[in-house]
Design a protein around this motif. Structure first.
Motif, PDB file in Angstrom:
ATOM      1  N   LEU A  10      26.949  29.242  22.857  1.00 61.29           N
ATOM      2  CA  LEU A  10      26.480  30.322  23.710  1.00 61.29           C
ATOM      3  C   LEU A  10      27.129  30.212  25.084  1.00 61.29           C
ATOM      4  O   LEU A  10      27.234  29.122  25.636  1.00 61.29           O
ATOM      5  N   GLY A  11      27.550  31.363  25.632  1.00 50.38           N
ATOM      6  CA  GLY A  11      28.163  31.274  26.948  1.00 50.38           C
ATOM      7  C   GLY A  11      28.386  32.612  27.607  1.00 50.38           C
ATOM      8  O   GLY A  11      28.011  33.668  27.078  1.00 50.38           O
ATOM      9  N   THR A  12      29.004  32.557  28.782  1.00 50.23           N
ATOM     10  CA  THR A  12      29.283  33.742  29.582  1.00 50.23           C
ATOM     11  C   THR A  12      30.787  33.949  29.700  1.00 50.23           C
ATOM     12  O   THR A  12      31.565  33.009  29.829  1.00 50.23           O
ATOM     13  N   LEU A  13      31.169  35.205  29.693  1.00 43.59           N
ATOM     14  CA  LEU A  13      32.560  35.591  29.929  1.00 43.59           C
ATOM     15  C   LEU A  13      32.526  36.783  30.888  1.00 43.59           C
ATOM     16  O   LEU A  13      32.572  37.915  30.442  1.00 43.59           O
ATOM     17  N   GLN A  50      25.502  17.953  26.643  1.00 39.14           N
ATOM     18  CA  GLN A  50      26.880  17.585  26.336  1.00 39.14           C
ATOM     19  C   GLN A  50      27.432  16.663  27.417  1.00 39.14           C
ATOM     20  O   GLN A  50      27.086  16.789  28.597  1.00 39.14           O
ATOM     21  N   ARG A  51      28.308  15.775  27.006  1.00 40.02           N
ATOM     22  CA  ARG A  51      28.957  14.916  27.997  1.00 40.02           C
ATOM     23  C   ARG A  51      29.763  15.750  28.969  1.00 40.02           C
ATOM     24  O   ARG A  51      29.800  15.470  30.165  1.00 40.02           O
ATOM     25  N   ARG A  52      30.407  16.806  28.468  1.00 41.87           N
ATOM     26  CA  ARG A  52      31.156  17.720  29.323  1.00 41.87           C
ATOM     27  C   ARG A  52      30.954  19.140  28.820  1.00 41.87           C
ATOM     28  O   ARG A  52      31.381  19.483  27.718  1.00 41.87           O
ATOM     29  N   VAL A  53      30.279  19.953  29.602  1.00 46.53           N
ATOM     30  CA  VAL A  53      30.115  21.362  29.249  1.00 46.53           C
ATOM     31  C   VAL A  53      31.482  22.039  29.375  1.00 46.53           C
ATOM     32  O   VAL A  53      32.127  21.953  30.424  1.00 46.53           O
ATOM     33  N   PRO A  54      31.964  22.712  28.329  1.00 45.82           N
ATOM     34  CA  PRO A  54      33.240  23.416  28.443  1.00 45.82           C
ATOM     35  C   PRO A  54      33.195  24.470  29.545  1.00 45.82           C
ATOM     36  O   PRO A  54      32.222  25.212  29.671  1.00 45.82           O
ATOM     37  N   ILE A  55      34.248  24.521  30.345  1.00 46.50           N
ATOM     38  CA  ILE A  55      34.366  25.495  31.419  1.00 46.50           C
ATOM     39  C   ILE A  55      35.540  26.418  31.113  1.00 46.50           C
ATOM     40  O   ILE A  55      36.661  25.951  30.878  1.00 46.50           O
ATOM     41  N   ILE A  56      35.255  27.721  31.120  1.00 46.86           N
ATOM     42  CA  ILE A  56      36.268  28.730  30.838  1.00 46.86           C
ATOM     43  C   ILE A  56      36.619  29.438  32.138  1.00 46.86           C
ATOM     44  O   ILE A  56      35.733  29.932  32.843  1.00 46.86           O
ATOM     45  N   ALA A 103      39.367  23.656  34.110  1.00 49.16           N
ATOM     46  CA  ALA A 103      39.006  24.350  32.871  1.00 49.16           C
ATOM     47  C   ALA A 103      39.241  23.508  31.624  1.00 49.16           C
ATOM     48  O   ALA A 103      40.121  22.640  31.584  1.00 49.16           O
ATOM     49  N   THR A 104      38.454  23.799  30.608  1.00 50.69           N
ATOM     50  CA  THR A 104      38.751  23.324  29.260  1.00 50.69           C
ATOM     51  C   THR A 104      39.346  24.451  28.421  1.00 50.69           C
ATOM     52  O   THR A 104      39.903  24.194  27.354  1.00 50.69           O
ATOM     53  N   GLU A 105      39.200  25.692  28.909  1.00 51.28           N
ATOM     54  CA  GLU A 105      39.748  26.857  28.206  1.00 51.28           C
ATOM     55  C   GLU A 105      40.224  27.875  29.220  1.00 51.28           C
ATOM     56  O   GLU A 105      39.600  28.052  30.278  1.00 51.28           O
TER      57      GLU A 105
END
Length: 313
Positions: free
Chosen positions: A74-77, A173-179, A196-198
């Motif tokens: 789940l996330g925001t864009l 999470q150890r690291r929340v993915p950042i877009i 960023a991770t993405e």
């Protein structure tokens, strides 16, 4: 190729509307459900009754979906950096990540839609200041999350000052993915390389995707980071039909023309959509966010899951 569903609830949606689509997304086998973070309808219909019943808050919605789904990421864009203080946003995202069992991703941007800020009394600084604040927010949020438990976090910036913060709570999470995404030529790639991770390119033709991915890769190299550490993604409007009649019906439901959508989005029969996604894959896209504008059309996401996704594996 990874396919994700992406919605624009500011155009008119309740939480229950979004929940129905999220459950259908999960049942159809997609791995993620994302939503925009906006407070005002966009497009030609912008009167007082446009977008009824009114906006829903992105992180309130995701908190609900964290409990009402079981598998979806789940996330925001993307979340606008103008909306929330970085300390508050870090707490919100960490809590929703805990509520979901570690399924949250944070898309974050500088903010761009001035009208929604005016409508709800949210300050809207000039572009340069918004990017300065955006950069500081990334530093604060990642700093809070990475501070070991039992230690405190300080930040003394131009726009934000934090002193002796316990830096709690922590995400699951150890690291929340950042877009991070967009078409900015310098600062956007630099911030992506640093945080960023993405990296996401929204609603661009193939040439624009290639160019921006190249800028991000160059920025990673300059930062001393392996460009292959990032996931490279694109967001495109989805309009898929089994035949021309179904395609025309779906295009009409969102106020668009099939030919225009074929040029500017992912539109056509399942075979056409597969072919176009293949072209984006050749341009370096590893993940596609399918922008679903008619959120009541659950058959649409089921069609793509059944007839497009299997051909991309």
């Amino acid at each position: 190729m990874d396919l994700r569903i992406f919605t624009e609830p500011q155009q008119g949606a309740t939480y229950d509307d979004l929940l129905r689509l999220a459950v259908a997304t999960e049942d159809a086998g997609y791995d993620a459900f994302f939503r925009s973070d906006h407070y005002l309808v966009m497009g030609e219909s912008t009167g007082p009754e446009a977008g009824l019943p009114g906006p829903t808050d992105a992180w309130t919605t995701l908190a609900g979906l964290a409990r009402d789904t079981t598998r979806l990421r789940l996330g925001t864009l993307v979340t606008s950096a103008t909306f929330r203080h970085p300390g508050v946003l870090a707490i919100q995202v960490a809590q929703v990540d805990q509520m979901s069992g570690g399924r949250v991703e944070l898309g974050l941007g500088a903010g761009w839609y001035e009208a929604e800020h005016t409508a709800y009394g949210i300050p809207f600084p000039p572009t340069r200041e918004r990017f300065d604040r955006f950069e500081e927010k990334l530093a604060v949020i990642t700093g809070l999350w990475s501070t070991p438990v039992g230690e405190t976090f300080d930040h003394h910036g131009e726009h934000f000052q934090l002193r002796d913060s316990p830096a709690l709570p922590k995400p699951a999470q150890r690291r929340v993915p950042i877009i991070i995404g967009g078409m900015g030529k310098r600062r956007t790639p630099e911030l992506a390389a640093r945080y960023a991770t993405e990296f996401n390119v929204p609603f661009q033709p193939l040439d624009g995707v290639r160019t921006q991915f190249g800028r991000v890769r160059d920025a990673c190299t300059a930062e001393g980071r392996d460009p292959e550490e990032l996931v490279y993604s694109a967001a495109l409007v989805l309009c898929c039909g089994r035949d021309e009649r179904e395609l025309g019906r779906r295009a009409g439901a969102i106020g668009r023309e099939p030919d225009e959508l074929r040029r500017n989005g992912l539109a056509g029969t399942p075979a056409e959509v597969v072919e176009k996604i293949g072209a984006y894959a050749e341009a370096g896209v590893q993940r596609v966010y399918l922008q679903v504008l008619d959120i009541a059309d659950l058959d649409h996401v089921e069609l793509v899951a059944a007839e497009v996704a299997p051909q991309l594996r």
